[in-house]
Enzyme design. Structure first.
Site, mmCIF file in Angstrom:
data_model
loop_
_atom_site.group_PDB
_atom_site.id
_atom_site.type_symbol
_atom_site.label_atom_id
_atom_site.label_comp_id
_atom_site.label_asym_id
_atom_site.label_seq_id
_atom_site.Cartn_x
_atom_site.Cartn_y
_atom_site.Cartn_z
ATOM 1 N N GLY A 1 1.035 -1.381 -0.030
ATOM 2 C CA GLY A 1 -0.141 0.729 -0.102
ATOM 3 C C GLY A 1 1.053 1.134 -0.332
ATOM 4 O O GLY A 1 0.639 2.080 -1.136
ATOM 5 N N HIS A 2 1.996 0.967 1.057
ATOM 6 C CA HIS A 2 3.034 2.741 0.868
ATOM 7 C C HIS A 2 3.439 3.072 -0.152
ATOM 8 O O HIS A 2 4.146 3.426 -0.554
ATOM 9 C CB HIS A 2 3.949 2.050 1.644
ATOM 10 C CG HIS A 2 3.351 2.702 3.485
ATOM 11 N ND1 HIS A 2 3.769 1.258 4.219
ATOM 12 C CD2 HIS A 2 2.664 3.436 3.993
ATOM 13 C CE1 HIS A 2 3.045 1.632 5.570
ATOM 14 N NE2 HIS A 2 2.205 2.590 4.988
#
Ligand code: PAF
Length: 280
Positions: free
Chosen positions: A36-37
């Site tokens: 996600g990051h």
């Protein structure tokens, strides 16, 4: 990738980049990086000349000391992931670099009802800490564009409000939540789930997608009541809230169907998980 630990070094780098008219994209994190990051970093790299990522586990936003103490710290694997990503600068400050005068001393910003409902109610003081650290980071990094994950839906709204109150010339780009193939929203906290917790953790996304898939067929109260029953009779999962709300005000929508998002928070095996899905 440049790794910067001192605020003064970050400032001089940013000053020089700004003089060269470089467009800066910023991804603030608390580490324990996952896909996600990295997707935020990828997006920032597509839209900017320079990508800055910060890793700082901010004590002032944890309303429970135990949650802070248990927060996963995986700095060396985070650095490996960032080196493989298009991140140009990693800001990795110590507590003193962020809060030279201590972290309780800052004046609080009035964020109104947005900060007192849902997360504000269950995690008193949490958003004061988020706003405190994000304000400090934004004033140091001076980004053109800020990239946030939609998973923390209320946090995104709060940070947008901080930017508007302080009139920072920053665009906020909210990026969609990355999910495992199972539907589980990616989160640093997932690392704390035991194998035996995973089936229960999936109830969050299953309940959200049940609501999304039946949103036109059933009224909001019926949707919430049926979705809540998925959490019943299970001692390993404790639902904190599940609500269909207005995307902007975050007020509950009892009948209204427009501009809706469904928010959920539940504890699974002692780990607090958060998720949401846009409905209309
Ligand atoms: O979402 C997070 O990881 C944190 O709340 C943030 C925005 C980096 C502030 O500490």
């Amino acid at each position: 990738m440049l790794i910067i630990k001192k605020a003064k070094d970050l400032k001089s780098n940013i000053t020089s980049l700004r003089k060269q008219n470089k467009k800066i994209g910023f991804v603030p994190t608390m580490g324990a990086l996952h896909q996600g990051h990295i997707s935020l970093i990828d997006k920032a790299s597509e839209e900017n000349d320079i990508v800055v990522c910060s890793i700082f586990v901010n004590p002032s936003q944890f309303n429970q000391k135990e949650d802070f103490d248990k927060y996963p710290i995986t700095t060396s694997s985070d650095i490996d992931k960032l080196i493989k990503s298009p991140c140009d600068i990693l800001y990795l400050p110590s507590l003193d670099e962020i809060y030279p005068d201590g972290w309780n001393s800052e004046a609080k910003l009035d964020l109104g009802k947005l900060a007192t409902i849902w997360e504000g109610e269950f995690r008193p003081g949490h958003f004061d800490g988020v706003v405190q650290v994000v304000g400090i980071l934004l004033e140091m990094v001076l980004p053109n564009n800020l990239y946030l994950g939609q998973k923390d839906f209320q946090q995104c709204a709060i940070i947008k409000k901080l930017i508007s109150i302080n009139k920072y010339p920053i665009n906020t780009i909210i990026c969609e939540t990355k999910r495992e193939a199972s539907g589980l929203a990616m989160s640093s906290r997932n690392a704390r789930l035991k194998d035996t917790d995973i089936a229960d953790a999936l109830i969050l996304s299953k309940s959200l997608f049940f609501i999304k898939n039946n949103f036109e067929k059933l009224n909001n109260e019926e949707l919430i009541s049926q979705a809540k029953s998925m959490y019943a009779n299970n001692d390993n999962i404790k639902l904190e809230y599940l609500a269909i709300v207005d995307r902007d005000s975050l007020e509950s929508l009892t009948t209204e169907k427009n501009n809706a998002v469904v928010l959920v928070v539940a504890w699974v095996g002692g780990v607090r998980l958060i998720d949401n899905v846009l409905l209309s």
